[in-house]
Scaffold this motif. Structure first.
Motif, PDB file in Angstrom:
ATOM      1  N   LEU A   1      45.903  42.430  43.165  1.00  0.00           N
ATOM      2  CA  LEU A   1      47.132  41.710  42.756  1.00  0.00           C
ATOM      3  C   LEU A   1      47.985  40.884  43.560  1.00  0.00           C
ATOM      4  O   LEU A   1      48.456  39.697  43.219  1.00  0.00           O
ATOM      5  N   ALA A   2      48.025  41.185  44.940  1.00  0.00           N
ATOM      6  CA  ALA A   2      48.686  40.358  45.905  1.00  0.00           C
ATOM      7  C   ALA A   2      47.863  39.225  46.147  1.00  0.00           C
ATOM      8  O   ALA A   2      48.717  38.062  46.406  1.00  0.00           O
ATOM      9  N   VAL A   3      46.701  38.954  46.040  1.00  0.00           N
ATOM     10  CA  VAL A   3      45.887  37.927  46.490  1.00  0.00           C
ATOM     11  C   VAL A   3      46.197  36.953  45.435  1.00  0.00           C
ATOM     12  O   VAL A   3      46.387  35.602  45.540  1.00  0.00           O
ATOM     13  N   LEU A   4      46.145  37.463  44.019  1.00  0.00           N
ATOM     14  CA  LEU A   4      46.274  36.444  42.911  1.00  0.00           C
ATOM     15  C   LEU A   4      47.603  36.320  42.175  1.00  0.00           C
ATOM     16  O   LEU A   4      47.686  35.087  41.870  1.00  0.00           O
ATOM     17  N   LEU A   5      48.543  37.255  42.523  1.00  0.00           N
ATOM     18  CA  LEU A   5      49.883  36.990  41.937  1.00  0.00           C
ATOM     19  C   LEU A   5      50.966  36.820  43.003  1.00  0.00           C
ATOM     20  O   LEU A   5      51.993  36.509  42.807  1.00  0.00           O
ATOM     21  N   GLY A   6      50.527  37.241  44.468  1.00  0.00           N
ATOM     22  CA  GLY A   6      51.646  37.430  45.275  1.00  0.00           C
ATOM     23  C   GLY A   6      51.411  36.074  46.257  1.00  0.00           C
ATOM     24  O   GLY A   6      50.790  35.006  46.060  1.00  0.00           O
ATOM     25  N   ASP A   7      52.156  36.017  47.270  1.00  0.00           N
ATOM     26  CA  ASP A   7      52.151  35.002  48.440  1.00  0.00           C
ATOM     27  C   ASP A   7      51.212  35.322  49.564  1.00  0.00           C
ATOM     28  O   ASP A   7      50.606  36.528  49.264  1.00  0.00           O
ATOM     29  N   ALA A   8      50.890  34.701  50.341  1.00  0.00           N
ATOM     30  CA  ALA A   8      49.932  34.832  51.508  1.00  0.00           C
ATOM     31  C   ALA A   8      50.279  35.984  52.324  1.00  0.00           C
ATOM     32  O   ALA A   8      49.580  36.927  52.905  1.00  0.00           O
ATOM     33  N   GLU A   9      51.593  36.167  52.658  1.00  0.00           N
ATOM     34  CA  GLU A   9      52.223  37.149  53.567  1.00  0.00           C
ATOM     35  C   GLU A   9      51.866  38.563  52.401  1.00  0.00           C
ATOM     36  O   GLU A   9      51.484  39.422  53.319  1.00  0.00           O
ATOM     37  N   GLN A  10      52.438  38.665  51.345  1.00  0.00           N
ATOM     38  CA  GLN A  10      52.168  39.922  50.571  1.00  0.00           C
ATOM     39  C   GLN A  10      50.550  40.298  50.535  1.00  0.00           C
ATOM     40  O   GLN A  10      50.161  41.514  50.876  1.00  0.00           O
ATOM     41  N   ALA A  11      49.953  39.185  50.578  1.00  0.00           N
ATOM     42  CA  ALA A  11      48.024  39.449  50.349  1.00  0.00           C
ATOM     43  C   ALA A  11      47.662  39.997  51.776  1.00  0.00           C
ATOM     44  O   ALA A  11      47.049  41.030  51.717  1.00  0.00           O
ATOM     45  N   ALA A  12      48.289  39.471  52.887  1.00  0.00           N
ATOM     46  CA  ALA A  12      48.025  39.956  54.236  1.00  0.00           C
ATOM     47  C   ALA A  12      48.412  41.344  54.327  1.00  0.00           C
ATOM     48  O   ALA A  12      47.679  42.449  54.968  1.00  0.00           O
TER      49      ALA A  12
END
Length: 176
Positions: A99-110
């Motif tokens: 979800l973070a990779v697809l719908l969040g920003d780079a910081e959330q994904a990391a």
């Protein structure tokens, strides 16, 4: 009964990971929750509920893009019950990573990638480490500089050598 519940509960793992029709997944797997409950395995029933919420979140049907909660599912309650359970919390961490990779920003994904990496060690022999590696690679690739950036070559080399799935993720992003 445990093996039957495990089979019914884990069938949904591959289905949600590869389905092209999330609404159909929801429709087809809602009855699985009742089946697993009749087999007296509330943990796996809640695991299927979590998968259904993941599908709903990917469709934008939850309260926020990175949330699994909606009117019928309380994510905070699920986390209170299963955060200490390495099996179910590991699965939830991989879901949050996607979800973070697809719908969040780079910081959330990391951040989601780091949490998933911490928890994934409890799920050997399942599909979840593979999903973790793919989405972890995509999270790292999201922070990759744009083409033409002076830091591209140095960072590309470091990313490609840091993780076996990263090079594939970088390759996929470059093909776009």
């Amino acid at each position: 009964l445990f093996r039957s519940a495990y089979a019914a509960g884990t069938e949904a793992w591959a289905a949600v990971a590869c389905t092209p029709h999330l609404e159909r997944f929801e429709r087809d797997y809602v009855p699985t929750v009742a089946l697993v409950e009749r087999l007296k395995n509330p943990g796996f029933a809640d695991g299927v509920r979590l998968l259904l919420q993941w599908a709903r979140a990917l469709q934008g049907k939850t309260r926020a893009p990175l949330a699994l909660s909606d009117a019928g599912f309380d994510e905070a309650d699920w986390q209170r019950r299963y955060d200490g359970h390495p099996f179910f919390s590991g699965i939830a961490a991989v879901m949050r990573l996607q979800l973070a990779v697809l719908l969040g920003d780079a910081e959330q994904a990391a951040a989601a990638a780091a949490e998933s990496a911490r928890r994934i060690v409890h799920l050997p022999g399942t599909v979840w480490p593979l999903l973790h590696e793919f989405w972890h690679g995509m999270a790292l690739a999201r922070s990759h500089p744009a083409p033409g950036s002076p830091a591209l070559d140095r960072k590309s080399t470091r990313l490609n050598s840091s993780h076996r799935c990263i090079s594939y993720a970088v390759f996929c992003l470059k093909k776009k």
